[in-house]
Scaffold this motif. Structure first.
Motif: not given
Length: 196
Positions: A10-37
């Motif tokens: 879905l997108y990649t979060m960039p690295a933040r010095p001394f906090v994280t080396d960045g990470y990817e955000v993935l999604f499973d489109k088969r699980t998208i569910t509409k709860i309400s408007q």
């Protein structure tokens, strides 16, 4: 949950010095569910999947509720086979500029993705029904038209081509024929040849 999903980046979060080396955000489109408007749920995997890990070594896979009006997403727990196990430590996150693809995918394209998934499911169901109908037709044809006997043209061709004859030792005039997996024994009775 992680092994059951079909994950897409879905997108990649960039690295933040001394906090994280960045990470990817993935999604499973088969699980998208509409709860309400304006409110949706989707399974997300947050963590460093494909790059080397420095500080951020966790992969967080959960069901997230996306509130399109408030521009937030919250870890609500784990929805497996339609049942939600709530997360007591639910953490709300703001959909910032890096997470904008989450808003675009879920809030703006959610209805289209669900329609696409429904269409795929309908086509798969039709293909399965057509396959079952073809199998049923083949089975019906096999029952109505069993393998040819020696009196059919195909069997006669086979017999004429090269019949194997083996005399039956129990009767002097009896002959046994093999053709197309069928065994027929012919005997002379009262001047006539009778085959069984």
């Amino acid at each position: 949950m992680a092994t059951r999903g079909v994950w897409e980046l879905l997108y990649t979060m960039p690295a933040r010095p001394f906090v994280t080396d960045g990470y990817e955000v993935l999604f499973d489109k088969r699980t998208i569910t509409k709860i309400s408007q304006g409110e949706w749920e989707v399974d997300l995997a947050l963590g460093n999947h494909f790059q080397g890990r420095l500080w951020d070594s966790k992969i967080r896979t959960a069901t997230y509720r996306v509130n399109c009006s408030a521009n937030t997403f919250t870890d609500v727990g784990w929805r497996i086979d339609g049942r939600l196990t709530s997360n007591p430590k639910a953490k709300m996150r703001k959909i910032g500029r890096h997470a904008r693809p989450l808003y675009d995918t879920v809030c703006l394209r959610g209805d289209a993705i669900i329609a696409e998934l429904n269409e795929e499911a309908r086509r798969a169901k039709e293909a399965q029904a057509a396959l079952e109908a073809t199998r049923a037709e083949a089975a019906r044809n096999a029952l109505e038209n069993p393998p040819s006997s020696l009196t059919s043209k195909a069997a006669n061709k086979t017999v004429r081509q090269k019949p194997k004859t083996v005399p039956d030792s129990s009767e002097g005039a009896a002959r046994t024929y093999y053709a197309n997996g069928v065994t027929v024994t012919c005997v002379k009775e009262n001047g006539r040849t009778v085959c069984r």
